[in-house]
Design a protein around this motif. Sequence first.
Motif, PDB file in Angstrom:
ATOM      1  N   ASP A 102       0.867  -0.801   0.135  1.00  0.00           N
ATOM      2  CA  ASP A 102      -0.178  -0.173  -0.243  1.00  0.00           C
ATOM      3  C   ASP A 102       1.228   1.202  -0.038  1.00  0.00           C
ATOM      4  OD1 ASP A 102      -1.877   1.947   0.428  1.00  0.00           O
ATOM      5  OD2 ASP A 102      -2.831   1.135   1.941  1.00  0.00           O
ATOM      6  N   ASP A 103       1.036   2.081  -0.839  1.00  0.00           N
ATOM      7  CA  ASP A 103       1.695   3.129  -1.143  1.00  0.00           C
ATOM      8  C   ASP A 103       0.828   4.416  -1.824  1.00  0.00           C
ATOM      9  OD1 ASP A 103       0.459   2.930  -3.454  1.00  0.00           O
ATOM     10  OD2 ASP A 103       2.214   2.864  -4.697  1.00  0.00           O
ATOM     11  N   ASP A 146       7.850   0.509  10.373  1.00  0.00           N
ATOM     12  CA  ASP A 146       7.330  -0.494   8.729  1.00  0.00           C
ATOM     13  C   ASP A 146       8.392  -1.629   9.211  1.00  0.00           C
ATOM     14  OD1 ASP A 146       7.066   1.841   7.216  1.00  0.00           O
ATOM     15  OD2 ASP A 146       8.057   2.276   6.355  1.00  0.00           O
ATOM     16  N   ARG A 147       9.580  -1.722   9.494  1.00  0.00           N
ATOM     17  CA  ARG A 147      10.508  -2.445  10.171  1.00  0.00           C
ATOM     18  C   ARG A 147       9.657  -3.880  11.402  1.00  0.00           C
ATOM     19  NH1 ARG A 147      16.736  -1.789  11.900  1.00  0.00           N
ATOM     20  NH2 ARG A 147      15.955  -0.468  13.153  1.00  0.00           N
ATOM     21  N   GLY A 148       9.307  -3.091  11.571  1.00  0.00           N
ATOM     22  CA  GLY A 148       8.112  -3.846  12.947  1.00  0.00           C
ATOM     23  C   GLY A 148       7.510  -4.488  12.030  1.00  0.00           C
ATOM     24  N   MET A 149       6.692  -3.528  11.532  1.00  0.00           N
ATOM     25  CA  MET A 149       5.452  -4.598  10.440  1.00  0.00           C
ATOM     26  C   MET A 149       6.184  -5.658   9.614  1.00  0.00           C
ATOM     27  SD  MET A 149       4.599  -3.992   7.003  1.00  0.00           S
ATOM     28  CE  MET A 149       4.895  -2.854   6.632  1.00  0.00           C
ATOM     29  N   ILE A 150       6.829  -5.517   9.275  1.00  0.00           N
ATOM     30  CA  ILE A 150       7.122  -7.040   8.259  1.00  0.00           C
ATOM     31  C   ILE A 150       7.241  -7.645   9.424  1.00  0.00           C
ATOM     32  CG2 ILE A 150       8.667  -7.790   6.810  1.00  0.00           C
ATOM     33  CD1 ILE A 150       6.967  -6.045   4.887  1.00  0.00           C
ATOM     34  N   ILE A 186      10.015   0.861   0.651  1.00  0.00           N
ATOM     35  CA  ILE A 186      10.435   0.988  -0.425  1.00  0.00           C
ATOM     36  C   ILE A 186       8.952   0.101  -0.729  1.00  0.00           C
ATOM     37  CG2 ILE A 186      11.161   1.310  -2.922  1.00  0.00           C
ATOM     38  CD1 ILE A 186      13.521   2.010  -1.770  1.00  0.00           C
ATOM     39  N   ARG A 187       7.889   0.309  -0.782  1.00  0.00           N
ATOM     40  CA  ARG A 187       6.192  -0.128  -1.223  1.00  0.00           C
ATOM     41  C   ARG A 187       6.692  -0.343  -2.571  1.00  0.00           C
ATOM     42  NH1 ARG A 187       5.812   2.074   3.948  1.00  0.00           N
ATOM     43  NH2 ARG A 187       4.777   0.865   5.270  1.00  0.00           N
ATOM     44  N   ASP A 188       5.311  -1.336  -3.046  1.00  0.00           N
ATOM     45  CA  ASP A 188       5.608  -2.547  -4.225  1.00  0.00           C
ATOM     46  C   ASP A 188       4.113  -3.563  -4.457  1.00  0.00           C
ATOM     47  OD1 ASP A 188       5.935  -3.767  -7.034  1.00  0.00           O
ATOM     48  OD2 ASP A 188       7.647  -2.288  -7.328  1.00  0.00           O
ATOM     49  N   LYS A 189       3.332  -2.845  -5.192  1.00  0.00           N
ATOM     50  CA  LYS A 189       2.003  -3.520  -5.705  1.00  0.00           C
ATOM     51  C   LYS A 189       2.732  -4.930  -5.315  1.00  0.00           C
ATOM     52  CE  LYS A 189      -0.223  -0.372  -6.238  1.00  0.00           C
ATOM     53  NZ  LYS A 189      -1.549  -0.279  -4.631  1.00  0.00           N
ATOM     54  N   ARG A 190       3.694  -5.761  -5.887  1.00  0.00           N
ATOM     55  CA  ARG A 190       4.518  -7.459  -5.944  1.00  0.00           C
ATOM     56  C   ARG A 190       4.514  -7.779  -4.552  1.00  0.00           C
ATOM     57  NH1 ARG A 190       8.852  -4.647  -6.035  1.00  0.00           N
ATOM     58  NH2 ARG A 190      10.584  -5.825  -4.936  1.00  0.00           N
TER      59      ARG A 190
END
Length: 404
Positions: free
Chosen positions: A199-200, A330-334, A381-385
Amino acid sequence: MIRLSSICILLFLAMGLMAQVRMSSAEISYLYNQENEFLVQHKVASSEDRVKVYLRFILNSGNVKISDYRISYDLRASYIDEKAVNSSVTIDSANVVDVAFRQYVYAFEFEKESNDNLIVIDFYNAARDKRFSLDIPLKIKDWTPASHLIFQANKDIPYFDKYINKDFPIRIVNVFDNSDSFEINGVNSNKNVAMPPFDDSDMQTASDIPLDTLYGVTNGEEFRFYNNGFHTIRSSSQPEKELGIIVTDEVHPYFDNYRDLIDPLIYVSTNDEFKDMQAATDDREAFEAFVSNTISSNEQIGKDFIKYYYRRVRKSARLFSENQAGWKTDRGMIYQVFGNPAQVFRNESTELWVYPSSTGGRVKYIFDIVVEDGITKYKLIRDKRYRENWMRAVTQWRSGRIIE
């Protein structure tokens, strides 16, 4: 173009095609593995060309002892510079400034040259012939470490954790100038929770709300934070240099109410489910209903979900806290959804996490490294993939299967 080149270099190095004497080819996922044979934390202070480094080295396994390890460091201009011959400096018992149960704090100081931008510390387990590397930047873009650090109240060593519990005694210390003084300001920690990796969309950034507090302390003076929030510390000698820390409630990273237990479920619930839990008048009933109705009606599976999911929240607090709780970053989410990365590589501007894909191959997440408000932040760095892999992992959690 510079950013693209940096990312390409990271991807290239992650394939292990460069010599191990180059730092960015070193595999540093052990830093995020809380079950590693040892844990290490560091703090760095600098004033002009003077640098002081503190290392907290924790033996994390009953199968290792301090005599198993040989610790040394060298200085480099960049991540791609090779280690110079005979450049290693040994860190040993002469550098120990504090000892606790299976914990050792080392301190060393040096004068850096103009092109010394990186410290590379080598931890060599001679008994097992295993080697670990730790990269400590002395410069990130225009940022260099401040001369002051947060210290423990009762010991002459830094406070190493990434957050401070409210009402915990600490001191601010300029390690080079004991006549310094400091001003501390705070804002509410109301940053948005990290969006999923695919989700960007641009989210409206929450405005900082200044706390109605202003601390003024002298060098080494003991004091306590009495308000939750993100605080920045500036010294009178280096007013342009900030040091940031998040202040949390007294029980963090544990929970004393069901409302706080509901918040991290945002990653494994639908929008409607999460809104219903937030709007519920009985937080406990809403939480237990989600676990039993969505995760599993089997009591043991539900208990396992709670045990492992919230243990990861606590680990994220120790590993990833920035200007908000670790699990919200961001890192915590992943990390919350996928667990320990299989591989981690880092250079001056980016960090790369590698996971095996459930459909074969590998999934790579790249984080931009920036310094803001006196702390280092990692922005995905977000991406739809990433959507398919994310949804598959979330479905697994919602089916009561633990991702470890």
